[in-house]
Design an enzyme around this catalytic site. Sequence first.
Site, PDB file in Angstrom:
ATOM      1  CG  HIS A  85      35.455  54.222  47.957  1.00 46.39           C
ATOM      2  ND1 HIS A  85      34.831  55.398  47.614  1.00 46.39           N
ATOM      3  CD2 HIS A  85      36.087  53.778  46.840  1.00 46.39           C
ATOM      4  CE1 HIS A  85      35.058  55.647  46.336  1.00 46.39           C
ATOM      5  NE2 HIS A  85      35.818  54.675  45.845  1.00 46.39           N
ATOM      6  NE  ARG A 171      32.114  26.534  34.692  1.00 49.29           N
ATOM      7  CZ  ARG A 171      33.337  26.019  34.612  1.00 49.29           C
ATOM      8  NH1 ARG A 171      33.823  25.640  33.433  1.00 49.29           N
ATOM      9  NH2 ARG A 171      34.071  25.873  35.696  1.00 49.29           N
ATOM     10  CG  ASP A 217      40.004  56.509  39.877  1.00 50.41           C
ATOM     11  OD1 ASP A 217      39.294  57.316  40.510  1.00 50.41           O
ATOM     12  OD2 ASP A 217      40.266  55.378  40.312  1.00 50.41           O
ATOM     13  CG  LEU A 251      46.504  50.367  42.202  1.00 56.34           C
ATOM     14  CD1 LEU A 251      46.024  49.752  40.890  1.00 56.34           C
ATOM     15  CD2 LEU A 251      47.646  51.326  41.947  1.00 56.34           C
TER      16      LEU A 251
END
Length: 296
Positions: A85, A171, A217, A251
């Site tokens: 993007h 965590r 996608d 990608l």
Amino acid sequence: MRLIDIHSHGGGGHAFGESVEGTLAALKAHQATGTSQMVASLVTEPLDAMVERVAVVREAMAQDPDLLGIHLEGPFLAPSRKGAHPPHALIEPTPDAVSRLLDAAEGTIRQITMAPELPGALAAIERFASEDVVVAVGHTECTAAQAKAAFDAGARLITHAYNAMPPISGRAPGPLGAALADERVFIEVIADGFHVAPESIALLFAAAPGRVVLMTDAMAAAASSEGTYMLGELEVTVADGKALLTGTDTLAGSTLVLSHALEVCEQMGLPREAVVEAATVTPLRALEACGWSAPA
């Protein structure tokens, strides 16, 4: 078996939103491979351009009801997780920007991907959800706590799990860990052999039964030839089935079709019933999570 792809940018050499004819041709290209219905995804561009592309898809929807609506992948994304993007077009979800997109769409937006840590994002999530739009957490740096706040505000989906987000760690479970723990939330995954390891896909099916959504996608090269394409403003090179931003290892969508995603998952040993559910029933359940109802 009605395969439903809720996150695809095009196919057959065409991008959704490029023109009415191209949008319909992209739909037909996927339908020729076994997909029945689709949501047309639009990548981030300057707001004026996105509004224009929304109008194009709206017109195409009026001609073919198998286009279920629009997915806006942006423009409210974290610059550090932008993926394919353009950074200059990323903006914060101000009330004016949200209103422009909703007004232009006239009820045709089915989902929007958003980074919930952006200023004003929680209010925007509430606004979109109140308009029957499913907000998907994605292209984000958010913590598990920030993701949970987004889910509490009305977000109900994770965009392409594992990709363009912090990883799960002991965590810091991140947005995907928060989604796995929240039964309200559906989880997209791209099963193309490039985006996510088989073991990680299997983990989603085991940890979130009935909530995994197979999607593609896909960009314009899906169900088409390899070569050079445009994804919004950015050039993409497709070779050996992989779509990358030209000159990088980033990608840029996929060349996947939904029937092949099912094959990939079955070859991994996942139960066929669960895999089919993730490409048929569950996508519609995800789209209906905020009040929209699929046409009978």
